[in-house]
Design a protein around this motif. Structure first.
Motif, PDB file in Angstrom:
ATOM      1  N   PHE A 222      36.573   2.400  40.738  1.00  0.00           N
ATOM      2  CA  PHE A 222      38.105   2.095  40.980  1.00  0.00           C
ATOM      3  C   PHE A 222      38.742   2.717  41.799  1.00  0.00           C
ATOM      4  O   PHE A 222      39.242   4.207  40.611  1.00  0.00           O
ATOM      5  CB  PHE A 222      38.913   2.320  38.978  1.00  0.00           C
ATOM      6  N   GLY A 223      38.846   2.911  42.398  1.00  0.00           N
ATOM      7  CA  GLY A 223      39.512   2.963  43.880  1.00  0.00           C
ATOM      8  C   GLY A 223      39.919   2.161  44.743  1.00  0.00           C
ATOM      9  O   GLY A 223      41.067   1.903  44.455  1.00  0.00           O
ATOM     10  N   THR A 224      39.558   2.619  45.797  1.00  0.00           N
ATOM     11  CA  THR A 224      40.309   1.109  47.182  1.00  0.00           C
ATOM     12  C   THR A 224      40.203   0.200  46.638  1.00  0.00           C
ATOM     13  O   THR A 224      40.874  -0.958  46.510  1.00  0.00           O
ATOM     14  CB  THR A 224      39.314   1.434  48.114  1.00  0.00           C
ATOM     15  N   GLY A 225      38.501  -0.141  45.895  1.00  0.00           N
ATOM     16  CA  GLY A 225      38.543  -1.812  45.331  1.00  0.00           C
ATOM     17  C   GLY A 225      38.261  -1.419  43.835  1.00  0.00           C
ATOM     18  O   GLY A 225      38.100  -0.101  43.311  1.00  0.00           O
ATOM     19  N   THR A 226      37.614  -2.773  43.224  1.00  0.00           N
ATOM     20  CA  THR A 226      36.697  -2.314  41.868  1.00  0.00           C
ATOM     21  C   THR A 226      35.993  -2.776  41.773  1.00  0.00           C
ATOM     22  O   THR A 226      35.447  -4.607  42.493  1.00  0.00           O
ATOM     23  CB  THR A 226      38.535  -2.829  41.209  1.00  0.00           C
ATOM     24  N   ASN A 227      35.017  -2.668  40.747  1.00  0.00           N
ATOM     25  CA  ASN A 227      33.766  -3.096  40.709  1.00  0.00           C
ATOM     26  C   ASN A 227      32.274  -2.893  39.451  1.00  0.00           C
ATOM     27  O   ASN A 227      33.329  -1.585  39.116  1.00  0.00           O
ATOM     28  CB  ASN A 227      32.833  -4.054  42.157  1.00  0.00           C
ATOM     29  N   GLY A 228      31.802  -3.392  38.972  1.00  0.00           N
ATOM     30  CA  GLY A 228      30.809  -3.637  37.955  1.00  0.00           C
ATOM     31  C   GLY A 228      29.384  -3.284  38.024  1.00  0.00           C
ATOM     32  O   GLY A 228      29.123  -4.509  38.944  1.00  0.00           O
ATOM     33  N   ALA A 229      28.584  -2.240  37.164  1.00  0.00           N
ATOM     34  CA  ALA A 229      26.994  -3.168  37.617  1.00  0.00           C
ATOM     35  C   ALA A 229      26.707  -2.209  36.052  1.00  0.00           C
ATOM     36  O   ALA A 229      28.086  -1.351  35.480  1.00  0.00           O
ATOM     37  CB  ALA A 229      26.194  -2.620  38.868  1.00  0.00           C
ATOM     38  N   TYR A 230      25.967  -3.489  35.094  1.00  0.00           N
ATOM     39  CA  TYR A 230      25.066  -2.413  34.646  1.00  0.00           C
ATOM     40  C   TYR A 230      23.731  -3.915  34.375  1.00  0.00           C
ATOM     41  O   TYR A 230      23.638  -4.515  35.813  1.00  0.00           O
ATOM     42  CB  TYR A 230      25.361  -3.957  33.336  1.00  0.00           C
ATOM     43  N   GLU A 231      22.951  -3.543  33.629  1.00  0.00           N
ATOM     44  CA  GLU A 231      21.346  -3.840  33.256  1.00  0.00           C
ATOM     45  C   GLU A 231      21.256  -4.920  32.378  1.00  0.00           C
ATOM     46  O   GLU A 231      21.771  -5.469  31.752  1.00  0.00           O
ATOM     47  CB  GLU A 231      20.490  -2.916  33.224  1.00  0.00           C
ATOM     48  N   PHE A 290      40.968 -15.145  47.318  1.00  0.00           N
ATOM     49  CA  PHE A 290      39.467 -14.244  47.136  1.00  0.00           C
ATOM     50  C   PHE A 290      39.866 -12.416  46.226  1.00  0.00           C
ATOM     51  O   PHE A 290      41.229 -12.497  46.879  1.00  0.00           O
ATOM     52  CB  PHE A 290      38.468 -14.117  47.885  1.00  0.00           C
ATOM     53  N   HIS A 291      38.834 -12.357  45.118  1.00  0.00           N
ATOM     54  CA  HIS A 291      39.102 -10.508  44.792  1.00  0.00           C
ATOM     55  C   HIS A 291      40.591 -10.371  44.740  1.00  0.00           C
ATOM     56  O   HIS A 291      41.026  -9.523  44.235  1.00  0.00           O
ATOM     57  CB  HIS A 291      38.857  -9.817  46.172  1.00  0.00           C
ATOM     58  N   LEU A 292      40.615 -11.672  43.443  1.00  0.00           N
ATOM     59  CA  LEU A 292      42.191 -12.357  42.536  1.00  0.00           C
ATOM     60  C   LEU A 292      42.253 -10.666  41.817  1.00  0.00           C
ATOM     61  O   LEU A 292      43.191 -10.002  41.806  1.00  0.00           O
ATOM     62  CB  LEU A 292      42.546 -13.226  42.796  1.00  0.00           C
ATOM     63  N   PHE A 293      41.494 -10.564  40.976  1.00  0.00           N
ATOM     64  CA  PHE A 293      41.365  -9.198  39.752  1.00  0.00           C
ATOM     65  C   PHE A 293      41.626  -7.919  40.650  1.00  0.00           C
ATOM     66  O   PHE A 293      42.597  -7.144  40.259  1.00  0.00           O
ATOM     67  CB  PHE A 293      39.764  -9.272  39.056  1.00  0.00           C
ATOM     68  N   GLU A 294      40.639  -7.769  41.524  1.00  0.00           N
ATOM     69  CA  GLU A 294      40.807  -6.496  42.692  1.00  0.00           C
ATOM     70  C   GLU A 294      42.002  -6.179  43.014  1.00  0.00           C
ATOM     71  O   GLU A 294      42.506  -4.714  42.813  1.00  0.00           O
ATOM     72  CB  GLU A 294      39.623  -6.848  44.184  1.00  0.00           C
ATOM     73  N   LYS A 295      42.698  -7.323  43.923  1.00  0.00           N
ATOM     74  CA  LYS A 295      43.640  -6.586  44.066  1.00  0.00           C
ATOM     75  C   LYS A 295      45.856  -6.937  43.429  1.00  0.00           C
ATOM     76  O   LYS A 295      46.549  -6.672  43.448  1.00  0.00           O
ATOM     77  CB  LYS A 295      44.435  -8.771  44.785  1.00  0.00           C
ATOM     78  N   ARG A 296      45.229  -6.747  41.885  1.00  0.00           N
ATOM     79  CA  ARG A 296      45.770  -6.779  41.131  1.00  0.00           C
ATOM     80  C   ARG A 296      45.455  -5.012  39.965  1.00  0.00           C
ATOM     81  O   ARG A 296      46.486  -4.628  39.327  1.00  0.00           O
ATOM     82  CB  ARG A 296      45.825  -7.998  40.032  1.00  0.00           C
ATOM     83  N   VAL A 297      44.418  -4.936  40.283  1.00  0.00           N
ATOM     84  CA  VAL A 297      43.885  -3.448  39.767  1.00  0.00           C
ATOM     85  C   VAL A 297      43.340  -2.120  41.066  1.00  0.00           C
ATOM     86  O   VAL A 297      44.036  -1.059  39.886  1.00  0.00           O
ATOM     87  CB  VAL A 297      42.458  -3.876  38.677  1.00  0.00           C
ATOM     88  N   SER A 298      42.959  -2.265  41.481  1.00  0.00           N
ATOM     89  CA  SER A 298      42.608  -1.283  42.661  1.00  0.00           C
ATOM     90  C   SER A 298      43.877  -0.848  43.536  1.00  0.00           C
ATOM     91  O   SER A 298      44.859  -1.290  43.752  1.00  0.00           O
ATOM     92  CB  SER A 298      41.734  -1.772  44.008  1.00  0.00           C
ATOM     93  N   GLY A 299      43.507   0.769  44.290  1.00  0.00           N
ATOM     94  CA  GLY A 299      44.357   1.798  44.940  1.00  0.00           C
ATOM     95  C   GLY A 299      45.093   0.633  45.908  1.00  0.00           C
ATOM     96  O   GLY A 299      45.970   1.158  46.497  1.00  0.00           O
ATOM     97  N   MET A 300      43.896  -0.015  46.448  1.00  0.00           N
ATOM     98  CA  MET A 300      44.674   0.358  47.930  1.00  0.00           C
ATOM     99  C   MET A 300      46.096  -1.276  47.598  1.00  0.00           C
ATOM    100  O   MET A 300      46.122  -1.332  48.636  1.00  0.00           O
ATOM    101  CB  MET A 300      43.554  -1.088  48.779  1.00  0.00           C
TER     102      MET A 300
END
Length: 472
Positions: A222-231, A290-300
């Motif tokens: 959760f910074g300039t953008g946002t993303n996640g990873a898991y196993e 594109f990246h509409l979730f990111e555009k509501r969450v991330s710092g950028m």
């Protein structure tokens, strides 16, 4: 402190940014649907990308070795030397290089040649023995953009995000691009692993966390953008060809790390909130739609959303009316992206008399004189935008923990490794996110068994851990 029409308008905007418990549960359910679909098929516009990373083992903390790692992120390019000590600790030397703006919109050759030159300088300064002997160093490459990854050390760029827009790079293997320029400069380095920053965060936190607060189940940014990873269980990744799955199973592999690319969750806006200011910011971005979730969450994007609202309130005659025409407004307030999330951090917690600290920040940053009432407006809007951001951040974390049954069983605790300026530095972000997690299907009991910890230098250390597992 606000009165009349201004108060009514601010309250209306706050309502538009509010996030209900009903929404959170609906969004979590939809996220799981999109994730399941993304594990089965490619190129479905409603599915998450769910990119197989070919990372098939999670660190134990006992790994040893000296490796290089690089991180091409939002605004900086980092070159790092990581010494893994085998006891859950590491030593790190790094060089941070601001990425020239013109390279973000130039050609792939210009960008990757510049990166190779920075790596060359770093290796020459910190690993002169390798330069003299010709022994090649392993390097992990953190590339924080959507890629179609076909092995641990190869992947083609599918699209840019953040401020990058280099069309000729789309569809190219970014490892081959970088290796070409490294070889041209005779740098004794082999790019042996490609990792997304969120994958790196998962691996780095697994290495350092040592199960102190439960096994690390998610790595997130959760910074300039946002993303996640898991196993994920290998059997569930059915879009991987059966031949590849069989080959991996023959080697004893049962799980693989998935890069969700959750920044692009719900690009069709089936559940995500949408305001006129979200739409304005999307149009200004390099990748509209594109990246509409990111555009509501991330710092950028948080600061730009605030700037757009302030302009609207000015046009409605509610604030900054000492400026009679819009072209008389301070230039920086009229310039996209000039109001940043760092400033919002100050507005969020300002408790000084008449919000004097905010007054000074606005004058320093935007050359914008303000009244006390205007600063109160800015603080309330800031808090509304940040609260929505942190509440939305709860959705993918809750969904993945539910989907993976990570909290099933008695007295089970899980760890989430987090990296990025917003989650680390924005006041109250983690607390607000946890409050929202408690309102999802996980409930308060699930939230109490969840531990969110900062994975410092996660992407770099994680990329080195990826490189360690590669075949030279």
């Amino acid at each position: 402190m606000l009165t009349g029409e201004v108060r009514t308008r601010v309250e209306d905007i706050e309502k538009q940014f509010s996030v209900s418990e009903e929404f959170l549960k609906k969004a979590v359910t939809f996220f799981i649907e999109c994730a399941d679909k993304g594990l089965k098929v490619k190129n479905d516009p409603e599915a998450l990308l769910m990119i197989p990373t070919f990372v098939t083992s999670i660190p134990t903390g006992k790994e040893k070795g000296v490796l290089l790692a690089i991180d091409l992120g939002g605004t900086n390019f980092r070159v790092v030397s990581v010494a893994l000590n085998g006891d859950h600790t590491f030593d790190l030397v790094q060089a941070k290089n601001p990425i020239p703006v013109d390279l973000m919109k130039g050609t792939s050759d210009e960008l990757f040649r510049w990166m190779a030159e920075k790596i060359h300088d770093f290796v020459k300064e910190n690993h002169s023995n390798a330069v003299e002997s010709g022994n090649r160093l392993k390097m992990g490459f953190t590339f924080s953009f959507p890629i179609d990854q076909t092995s641990l050390d190869s992947g083609t760029l599918t699209r840019w995000s953040k401020h990058f827009n280099i069309p000729d790079c789309i569809g190219k293997d970014v490892v081959k691009l970088l290796q070409y320029h490294l070889d041209a400069l005779k740098v004794p380095v082999v790019v042996s692993a490609l990792a997304n920053d969120t994958v790196g965060t998962l691996l780095a936190r697994s290495y350092t966390g040592a199960d102190k607060e439960g096994k690390t189940k998610i790595g997130c940014i959760f910074g300039t953008g946002t993303n996640g990873a898991y196993e994920e269980d290998l059997d569930n990744i059915t879009k991987l060809p059966q031949s590849i799955r069989n080959e991996l199973k023959a080697k004893g592999v049962r799980k693989m790390v998935i890069n969700t690319e959750w920044g692009s969750f719900d690009n069709k806006l089936r559940v995500l909130p949408n305001t006129k200011w979200d739409e304005q910011v999307d149009k200004l971005s390099p990748n509209p739609g594109f990246h509409l979730f990111e555009k509501r969450v991330s710092g950028m994007f948080m600061g730009e959303i605030l700037r757009q609202i302030l302009l609207d309130l000015y046009r409605e005659g509610l604030i900054l009316q000492q400026y009679r025409t819009e072209d008389k407004l301070p230039h920086r307030l009229r310039t996209a992206w000039d109001l940043d999330t760092e400033a919002m951090s100050l507005f969020e917690i300002d408790d000084s008399t008449d919000l004097k600290a905010s007054e000074l920040k606005l004058e320093q940053m935007l050359r914008l004189p303000t009244t006390v009432e205007e600063r109160v407006v800015i603080q309330r809007l800031t808090r509304a935008i940040a609260h929505r951001s942190s509440s939305l951040a709860a959705v993918p974390i809750s969904a993945i923990l539910l989907k993976s049954h990570a909290l099933d069983g008695h007295n089970v605790n899980v760890d989430v490794g987090a990296d990025g300026s917003v989650v680390e530095f924005y006041p109250g972000f983690r607390t607000m996110m946890r409050d929202a997690i408690a309102q999802t299907q996980l409930g308060p009991k699930g939230e109490r068994r969840l531990h969110v910890n900062i994975a410092k230098d996660g992407s770099s250390v994680g990329a080195a851990l990826c490189a360690l597992s590669s075949e030279f």
